[in-house]
Motif scaffolding. Structure first.
Motif, PDB file in Angstrom:
ATOM      1  N   ARG A   1       0.804  -1.213   0.000  1.00 42.52           N
ATOM      2  CA  ARG A   1       0.000   0.000   0.000  1.00 42.52           C
ATOM      3  C   ARG A   1       0.839   1.266   0.000  1.00 42.52           C
ATOM      4  NH1 ARG A   1      -3.829   0.698   3.805  1.00 42.52           N
ATOM      5  NH2 ARG A   1      -4.734   2.194   2.392  1.00 42.52           N
ATOM      6  N   SER A   2       2.177   1.139   0.085  1.00 43.31           N
ATOM      7  CA  SER A   2       3.015   2.333  -0.049  1.00 43.31           C
ATOM      8  C   SER A   2       3.062   2.763  -1.517  1.00 43.31           C
ATOM      9  CB  SER A   2       4.435   2.075   0.480  1.00 43.31           C
ATOM     10  OG  SER A   2       5.107   1.151  -0.370  1.00 43.31           O
ATOM     11  N   LYS A   3       2.717   1.831  -2.407  1.00 41.35           N
ATOM     12  CA  LYS A   3       2.625   2.152  -3.835  1.00 41.35           C
ATOM     13  C   LYS A   3       1.182   2.521  -4.142  1.00 41.35           C
ATOM     14  CE  LYS A   3       6.345  -0.685  -5.781  1.00 41.35           C
ATOM     15  NZ  LYS A   3       7.091  -0.698  -4.551  1.00 41.35           N
ATOM     16  N   LYS A   4       0.990   3.757  -4.563  1.00 43.43           N
ATOM     17  CA  LYS A   4      -0.351   4.233  -4.878  1.00 43.43           C
ATOM     18  C   LYS A   4      -0.622   4.006  -6.358  1.00 43.43           C
ATOM     19  CE  LYS A   4      -1.271   5.881  -0.790  1.00 43.43           C
ATOM     20  NZ  LYS A   4      -1.950   4.951   0.078  1.00 43.43           N
ATOM     21  N   PHE A   5      -1.826   3.595  -6.666  1.00 40.63           N
ATOM     22  CA  PHE A   5      -2.262   3.424  -8.049  1.00 40.63           C
ATOM     23  C   PHE A   5      -3.448   4.341  -8.279  1.00 40.63           C
ATOM     24  CE2 PHE A   5      -0.659  -0.825  -6.796  1.00 40.63           C
ATOM     25  CZ  PHE A   5       0.340  -0.985  -7.737  1.00 40.63           C
ATOM     26  N   LYS A   6      -3.502   4.958  -9.436  1.00 39.10           N
ATOM     27  CA  LYS A   6      -4.677   5.746  -9.813  1.00 39.10           C
ATOM     28  C   LYS A   6      -5.638   4.784 -10.495  1.00 39.10           C
ATOM     29  CE  LYS A   6      -6.819   9.690 -11.455  1.00 39.10           C
ATOM     30  NZ  LYS A   6      -8.177   9.307 -11.107  1.00 39.10           N
ATOM     31  N   ALA A   7      -6.848   4.710  -9.977  1.00 44.84           N
ATOM     32  CA  ALA A   7      -7.834   3.794 -10.566  1.00 44.84           C
ATOM     33  C   ALA A   7      -8.185   4.267 -11.975  1.00 44.84           C
ATOM     34  CB  ALA A   7      -9.094   3.750  -9.708  1.00 44.84           C
ATOM     35  N   PRO A   8      -8.121   3.360 -12.953  1.00 45.34           N
ATOM     36  CA  PRO A   8      -8.574   3.731 -14.299  1.00 45.34           C
ATOM     37  C   PRO A   8     -10.037   4.164 -14.251  1.00 45.34           C
ATOM     38  CG  PRO A   8      -7.487   1.591 -14.321  1.00 45.34           C
ATOM     39  CD  PRO A   8      -7.662   1.989 -12.886  1.00 45.34           C
ATOM     40  N   GLU A   9     -10.424   5.026 -15.154  1.00 46.75           N
ATOM     41  CA  GLU A   9     -11.773   5.588 -15.146  1.00 46.75           C
ATOM     42  C   GLU A   9     -12.862   4.508 -15.107  1.00 46.75           C
ATOM     43  OE1 GLU A   9     -14.216   8.725 -17.847  1.00 46.75           O
ATOM     44  OE2 GLU A   9     -12.029   8.951 -17.830  1.00 46.75           O
ATOM     45  N   ILE A  10     -12.624   3.404 -15.809  1.00 41.29           N
ATOM     46  CA  ILE A  10     -13.628   2.333 -15.890  1.00 41.29           C
ATOM     47  C   ILE A  10     -13.948   1.724 -14.524  1.00 41.29           C
ATOM     48  CG2 ILE A  10     -11.957   0.498 -16.406  1.00 41.29           C
ATOM     49  CD1 ILE A  10     -14.045  -0.712 -18.306  1.00 41.29           C
ATOM     50  N   VAL A  11     -13.049   1.855 -13.560  1.00 37.75           N
ATOM     51  CA  VAL A  11     -13.292   1.281 -12.228  1.00 37.75           C
ATOM     52  C   VAL A  11     -13.348   2.353 -11.135  1.00 37.75           C
ATOM     53  CG1 VAL A  11     -12.424  -1.020 -12.794  1.00 37.75           C
ATOM     54  CG2 VAL A  11     -10.834   0.709 -11.929  1.00 37.75           C
ATOM     55  N   GLU A  12     -13.601   3.600 -11.538  1.00 39.73           N
ATOM     56  CA  GLU A  12     -13.788   4.665 -10.542  1.00 39.73           C
ATOM     57  C   GLU A  12     -15.203   4.588  -9.994  1.00 39.73           C
ATOM     58  OE1 GLU A  12     -12.827   8.671 -11.565  1.00 39.73           O
ATOM     59  OE2 GLU A  12     -10.717   8.180 -11.907  1.00 39.73           O
ATOM     60  N   PRO A  13     -15.350   4.639  -8.673  1.00 40.36           N
ATOM     61  CA  PRO A  13     -16.678   4.473  -8.073  1.00 40.36           C
ATOM     62  C   PRO A  13     -17.560   5.712  -8.256  1.00 40.36           C
ATOM     63  CG  PRO A  13     -15.068   5.002  -6.388  1.00 40.36           C
ATOM     64  CD  PRO A  13     -14.306   4.842  -7.675  1.00 40.36           C
ATOM     65  N   ASP A  14     -18.862   5.484  -8.109  1.00 44.58           N
ATOM     66  CA  ASP A  14     -19.820   6.593  -8.116  1.00 44.58           C
ATOM     67  C   ASP A  14     -19.569   7.479  -6.900  1.00 44.58           C
ATOM     68  OD1 ASP A  14     -21.044   5.598 -10.353  1.00 44.58           O
ATOM     69  OD2 ASP A  14     -22.804   4.811  -9.304  1.00 44.58           O
ATOM     70  N   VAL A  15     -19.942   8.743  -7.022  1.00 42.11           N
ATOM     71  CA  VAL A  15     -19.814   9.648  -5.879  1.00 42.11           C
ATOM     72  C   VAL A  15     -21.087   9.640  -5.031  1.00 42.11           C
ATOM     73  CG1 VAL A  15     -18.084  11.164  -6.909  1.00 42.11           C
ATOM     74  CG2 VAL A  15     -20.503  11.635  -7.304  1.00 42.11           C
ATOM     75  N   GLU A  16     -22.151   9.092  -5.595  1.00 42.22           N
ATOM     76  CA  GLU A  16     -23.417   9.020  -4.855  1.00 42.22           C
ATOM     77  C   GLU A  16     -23.273   8.088  -3.660  1.00 42.22           C
ATOM     78  OE1 GLU A  16     -25.958  10.977  -5.823  1.00 42.22           O
ATOM     79  OE2 GLU A  16     -24.561  11.641  -7.381  1.00 42.22           O
ATOM     80  N   PRO A  17     -23.983   8.374  -2.563  1.00 42.44           N
ATOM     81  CA  PRO A  17     -23.916   7.471  -1.411  1.00 42.44           C
ATOM     82  C   PRO A  17     -24.603   6.133  -1.702  1.00 42.44           C
ATOM     83  CG  PRO A  17     -25.457   9.274  -0.993  1.00 42.44           C
ATOM     84  CD  PRO A  17     -24.810   9.546  -2.316  1.00 42.44           C
ATOM     85  N   PHE A  18     -24.209   5.123  -0.947  1.00 39.42           N
ATOM     86  CA  PHE A  18     -24.767   3.777  -1.087  1.00 39.42           C
ATOM     87  C   PHE A  18     -25.287   3.297   0.255  1.00 39.42           C
ATOM     88  CE2 PHE A  18     -21.622   3.827  -4.536  1.00 39.42           C
ATOM     89  CZ  PHE A  18     -22.274   3.156  -5.568  1.00 39.42           C
ATOM     90  N   GLU A  19     -26.248   2.391   0.199  1.00 35.81           N
ATOM     91  CA  GLU A  19     -26.678   1.654   1.387  1.00 35.81           C
ATOM     92  C   GLU A  19     -25.740   0.450   1.512  1.00 35.81           C
ATOM     93  OE1 GLU A  19     -29.018   2.407   3.521  1.00 35.81           O
ATOM     94  OE2 GLU A  19     -29.939   4.065   2.425  1.00 35.81           O
ATOM     95  N   VAL A  20     -25.420   0.043   2.733  1.00 35.06           N
ATOM     96  CA  VAL A  20     -24.542  -1.108   2.944  1.00 35.06           C
ATOM     97  C   VAL A  20     -25.104  -2.342   2.236  1.00 35.06           C
ATOM     98  CG1 VAL A  20     -23.541  -2.684   4.656  1.00 35.06           C
ATOM     99  CG2 VAL A  20     -23.627  -0.228   5.143  1.00 35.06           C
TER     100      VAL A  20
END
Length: 170
Positions: A80-99
């Motif tokens: 986890r010391s290596k950071k990866f930028k998530a490709p756009e195809i796997v970027e999450p929604d900004v809307e809230p979610f229910e568990v």
């Protein structure tokens, strides 16, 4: 698919669900910082990665020639010391979610993955063909499957950190 991989997929998913099941809506959707994902977004990202993995394996299998590349150390994903930028195809929604809706999405994507893998007649092709992974480069298809649970393990650690950060704010 080897029993070990199958066991690891189940074990890691169970750990993930256990981490999030009892969270309140606020804990689940709270962001510890402006440039940080909420736990809900981390989980949505994992769903999207699983869906993208099915596509990658499908494309890799369709490639005519065998493209066996050097096997990668997919355990690098755990660093986890290596950071990866998530490709756009796997970027999450900004809307809230229910568990529960995220747990349903996780269950659905896992069923789709396992169903898809069960339809592959010649499993040896998974080790002989590859497809380019956004973080690891050209990756044998069987290692795409392996990276799913390692990637989840990485994000379970992130979820634990987010919980601590959110608790510290209260």
């Amino acid at each position: 698919m080897s029993n070990l991989v199958n066991d690891n997929l189940y074990e890691m998913r169970n750990k993930l669900v256990k981490e999030i099941t009892l969270l309140s809506y606020t804990q689940f959707n709270g962001r510890p910082g402006m440039n940080m994902w909420s736990i809900a977004q981390v989980c949505h990202h994992l769903v999207l990665v699983e869906q993208a993995t099915i596509k990658a394996i499908t494309w890799g299998l369709k490639k005519g020639e065998n493209t066996q590349k050097v096997r990668k150390n997919v355990h690098l994903i755990l660093d986890r010391s290596k950071k990866f930028k998530a490709p756009e195809i796997v970027e999450p929604d900004v809307e809230p979610f229910e568990v529960q809706s995220i747990i349903d999405l996780l269950n659905d994507s896992r069923i789709k993955l396992l169903t898809f893998l069960s339809t592959i007649g010649d499993k040896s092709l998974l080790a002989e063909k590859s497809f380019k992974h956004p973080a690891l480069g050209e990756l044998p298809l069987d290692q795409w499957i392996e990276q799913i649970y390692l990637h989840e393990q990485r994000h379970i650690e992130q979820i634990k950190e987010i919980k601590l950060l959110l608790d510290a704010r209260h």
